[in-house]
Design an enzyme around this catalytic site. Structure first.
Site, mmCIF file in Angstrom:
data_model
loop_
_atom_site.group_PDB
_atom_site.id
_atom_site.type_symbol
_atom_site.label_atom_id
_atom_site.label_comp_id
_atom_site.label_asym_id
_atom_site.label_seq_id
_atom_site.Cartn_x
_atom_site.Cartn_y
_atom_site.Cartn_z
ATOM 1 C CG HIS A 171 5.087 -9.709 -10.738
ATOM 2 N ND1 HIS A 171 5.798 -8.757 -11.414
ATOM 3 C CD2 HIS A 171 4.474 -10.456 -11.694
ATOM 4 C CE1 HIS A 171 5.626 -8.895 -12.725
ATOM 5 N NE2 HIS A 171 4.815 -9.926 -12.912
ATOM 6 C CG ASP A 383 8.569 -5.195 -1.661
ATOM 7 O OD1 ASP A 383 7.777 -5.612 -2.519
ATOM 8 O OD2 ASP A 383 8.656 -4.003 -1.314
HETATM 9 P P1 ADQ Z 1 4.112 -3.539 -5.793
HETATM 10 O O1 ADQ Z 1 3.841 -4.164 -4.475
HETATM 11 O O2 ADQ Z 1 3.083 -2.669 -6.345
HETATM 12 O O3 ADQ Z 1 4.492 -4.645 -6.884
HETATM 13 P P2 ADQ Z 1 6.683 -1.934 -6.010
HETATM 14 O O4 ADQ Z 1 7.724 -2.767 -6.640
HETATM 15 O O5 ADQ Z 1 7.123 -1.191 -4.804
HETATM 16 O O6 ADQ Z 1 5.472 -2.738 -5.522
HETATM 17 O O7 ADQ Z 1 6.144 -0.904 -7.072
HETATM 18 C C1 ADQ Z 1 5.248 0.108 -6.726
HETATM 19 C C2 ADQ Z 1 5.092 1.046 -7.921
HETATM 20 O O8 ADQ Z 1 4.066 1.960 -7.622
HETATM 21 C C3 ADQ Z 1 6.343 1.831 -8.216
HETATM 22 O O9 ADQ Z 1 6.544 1.843 -9.610
HETATM 23 C C4 ADQ Z 1 6.031 3.244 -7.697
HETATM 24 O O10 ADQ Z 1 6.602 4.281 -8.444
HETATM 25 C C5 ADQ Z 1 4.527 3.288 -7.836
HETATM 26 N N1 ADQ Z 1 3.946 4.157 -6.794
HETATM 27 C C6 ADQ Z 1 3.974 3.975 -5.469
HETATM 28 N N2 ADQ Z 1 3.350 4.987 -4.842
HETATM 29 C C7 ADQ Z 1 2.928 5.827 -5.796
HETATM 30 C C8 ADQ Z 1 2.192 7.050 -5.796
HETATM 31 N N3 ADQ Z 1 1.757 7.631 -4.668
HETATM 32 N N4 ADQ Z 1 1.916 7.617 -6.976
HETATM 33 C C9 ADQ Z 1 2.334 7.044 -8.135
HETATM 34 N N5 ADQ Z 1 3.025 5.895 -8.188
HETATM 35 C C10 ADQ Z 1 3.306 5.293 -7.042
HETATM 36 C C11 ADQ Z 1 4.690 -6.055 -6.940
HETATM 37 C C12 ADQ Z 1 5.602 -6.663 -5.865
HETATM 38 C C13 ADQ Z 1 6.951 -5.994 -5.865
HETATM 39 C C14 ADQ Z 1 7.579 -6.062 -7.257
HETATM 40 C C15 ADQ Z 1 6.600 -5.574 -8.318
HETATM 41 C C16 ADQ Z 1 7.117 -5.845 -9.724
HETATM 42 O O11 ADQ Z 1 4.990 -6.554 -4.585
HETATM 43 O O12 ADQ Z 1 7.811 -6.597 -4.916
HETATM 44 O O13 ADQ Z 1 8.733 -5.257 -7.276
HETATM 45 O O14 ADQ Z 1 5.353 -6.246 -8.208
HETATM 46 O O15 ADQ Z 1 7.379 -7.201 -9.901
#
Ligand code: ADQ
Length: 498
Positions: A171, A383
């Site tokens: 990921h 990312d």
């Molecule tokens: P993450 O680094 O966790 O995932 P991301 O893709 O930005 O990153 O997803 C974050 C998730 O957390 C989103 O669904 C968002 O809605 C949720 N979120 C963030 N802040 C929040 C809050 N305060 N309350 C509730 N929900 C919140 C890793 C990789 C990414 C990749 C994903 C999926 O780092 O690059 O996109 O996996 O493969």
């Protein structure tokens, strides 16, 4: 297709969130991209999800089972916990996974702690995952391993039973050769990855970096094929490597954001912000997300474009993450300090430049925040993909929103045509993009947002699942048979336990 074929998903964490209510530990199904994507794959199809429940604090396996039982029933697939001790968590999770692999794979090698003791802890925890898996897997199961915590698992399974072949999805990004070479266990990591039947990455760039690294250590490597998936042969290892960008459940976000409750809440939020337009940042607390850089960019914007003062605020929402890793707490302090400086310098009687919410936000509230935001600002330093930018677009049904997106997010490749792309290290560029987004006319906003939404709707998370299954086993999700699962608990007890 053979009747017994089932899906086993493995990830570091089980899709369950544990919390204490009235002094009692309780579990609820967790939400989130991966869970939403994989739940339909597993539900009523005899599937299993194997992972750590996220707790090691004196919780016995039997107590954990009592908690997970009802969650399994509700989810429609079995949740099988891997028990990790505090030592495991320190060296496997906080150590090798999040102090070596995470920073290195995000090109932030100066943040790595190459403590040699972490490696053995990483392998030991992976052996625990392998043990639970071996106990429950059957011939012809399809095993889907997720992410950097579990790289060694495929080889471990293969060594226990040669016919077991798992597929893997990373990921996070895969770094270039120059950065990857810094890792002491570089050859071991590659040797483990080549034991999967399929290795999936988020982007073509990650896939190319991986193949470049393989060439350095295995010069005899032969790659053939074109397109998103290629075949690679290294000695006896014959496997597939692909680039399959992950996405979101677009329809469910779009539907939620247009519901009466969310529309009304989004208006309330705008009123609460004193009718100011606001830019939204939503992130896990992580240095790779570039939150301080975003704040500096916004600060620079207020400095260079004074006409935007009192007209635009930044709403930064951060969900706590990895609180056991010291650097993450330092980051929180850095963010708070920057916010108080900006607010101290620019606030007026009727305007606060930066609003800050620290904590997990319910899905409907998140949709309301997305819906009401004039702009979303995603400034990841690196990312794998970034789902926030896709969620924002899915929620902007009225089309009047601008996405400012880091060039270094995997999503930038797909969303380049509709977003304003920025280098997050360039504060002037971030400031200029904010100003451009603010002054963009509605027609241009809608044109760009249409492009973004169309692309995300077409490549949603269900398509990602199908692409992954097709690339690794030549099947579609619908081809996994519906199957009644036998009673979940107490039917599944590990050996020797009552
Ligand atoms: P993450 O680094 O966790 O995932 P991301 O893709 O930005 O990153 O997803 C974050 C998730 O957390 C989103 O669904 C968002 O809605 C949720 N979120 C963030 N802040 C929040 C809050 N305060 N309350 C509730 N929900 C919140 C890793 C990789 C990414 C990749 C994903 C999926 O780092 O690059 O996109 O996996 O493969």
């Amino acid at each position: 297709m053979k009747k017994k074929e089932r899906l086993l998903v493995v990830s570091n964490r089980l899709p369950v969130s544990l919390s204490t209510e009235d002094g009692k530990l309780i579990g609820r199904p967790a939400s989130g991209g991966l869970v939403n994507a994989l739940s339909p794959v597993l539900k009523n199809k005899g599937g299993f999800w194997i992972g750590w429940a996220g707790t090691h604090e004196n919780v016995s396996l039997s107590t954990l089972r009592e908690i997970l039982g009802p969650v399994s029933e509700e989810s429609g697939y079995r949740l099988l916990p891997v028990m990790l001790t505090k030592e495991d968590v320190d060296s496997f999770y906080s150590g090798f996974s999040n102090s070596v692999l995470w920073p290195l794979f995000h090109d932030l090698q100066s943040r790595c702690d190459f403590n040699p003791s972490y490696w053995n802890g990483y392998l030991a925890a992976n052996r625990k995952f392998a043990k639970v898996l071996m106990k429950h897997t059957e011939e012809d199961d399809f095993i889907w391993v997720n992410d950097y915590h579990l790289i060694p698992l495929g080889k471990m399974l293969h060594e226990k039973k040669a016919s077991l072949k798992a597929s893997f999805f990373l990921h996070i990004p895969f770094p270039s050769v120059d950065i990857f070479m810094k890792m002491p266990q570089r050859k071991e990591i590659l040797s483990q990855l080549i034991h999967y039947a399929f290795v999936g990455f988020q982007t073509m760039r990650d896939r190319r970096n991986f193949l470049d690294c393989l060439k350095v250590f295995f010069p005899e490597m032969h790659a053939s094929g074109r397109g998103n998936v290629v075949r690679v042969r290294i000695g006896e290892c014959n496997f597939l490597v692909g680039a399959l960008p992950i996405s979101i459940d677009y329809r469910s976000f779009a539907f939620l954001a247009s519901s009466k409750e969310v529309v009304s809440r989004s208006k309330d939020i705008q009123r609460e912000m004193f009718a100011q337009k606001y830019i939204l940042g939503v992130d896990r607390l992580d240095y790779s997300k570039g939150i301080p850089e975003r704040l500096r960019g916004f600060q620079r914007c207020l400095e260079l474009y004074p006409e935007l003062r009192e007209k635009l605020s930044l709403m930064q929402v951060v969900v706590p993450s990895r609180e056991s890793v010291g650097e993450y707490l330092d980051l929180k302090q850095e963010i708070e300090l920057l916010i108080s400086r900006i607010n101290g310098e620019y606030s007026t009687m009727r305007w606060v430049p930066v609003h800050w919410r620290y904590g997990s936000v319910p899905r409907a509230e998140l949709a309301a925040l997305y819906r009401g935001a004039e702009m979303a600002l995603v400034t990841s330093l690196k990312d794998g993909m970034n789902l926030v930018c896709k969620e924002y677009c899915a929620c902007k049904g009225d089309g009047k929103g601008v996405l400012v997106l880091s060039e270094f997010a995997g999503a930038a490749i797909q969303l380049a045509k509709g977003a304003l792309l920025v280098n997050p290290y360039d504060v002037d560029a971030v400031a200029a993009a904010i100003a451009e987004g603010f002054t963009m006319d509605d027609h241009e906003k809608k044109r760009r947002m249409r492009l973004l939404r169309k692309s995300i709707a077409r490549h949603d998370v269900f398509r990602w699942v199908d692409d992954f299954l097709r690339a690794s086993v030549g099947k579609k999700l619908a081809e996994f048979p519906e199957e009644e699962i036998p009673p979940l608990w107490p039917g599944l007890r590990p050996d020797g336990e009552k």
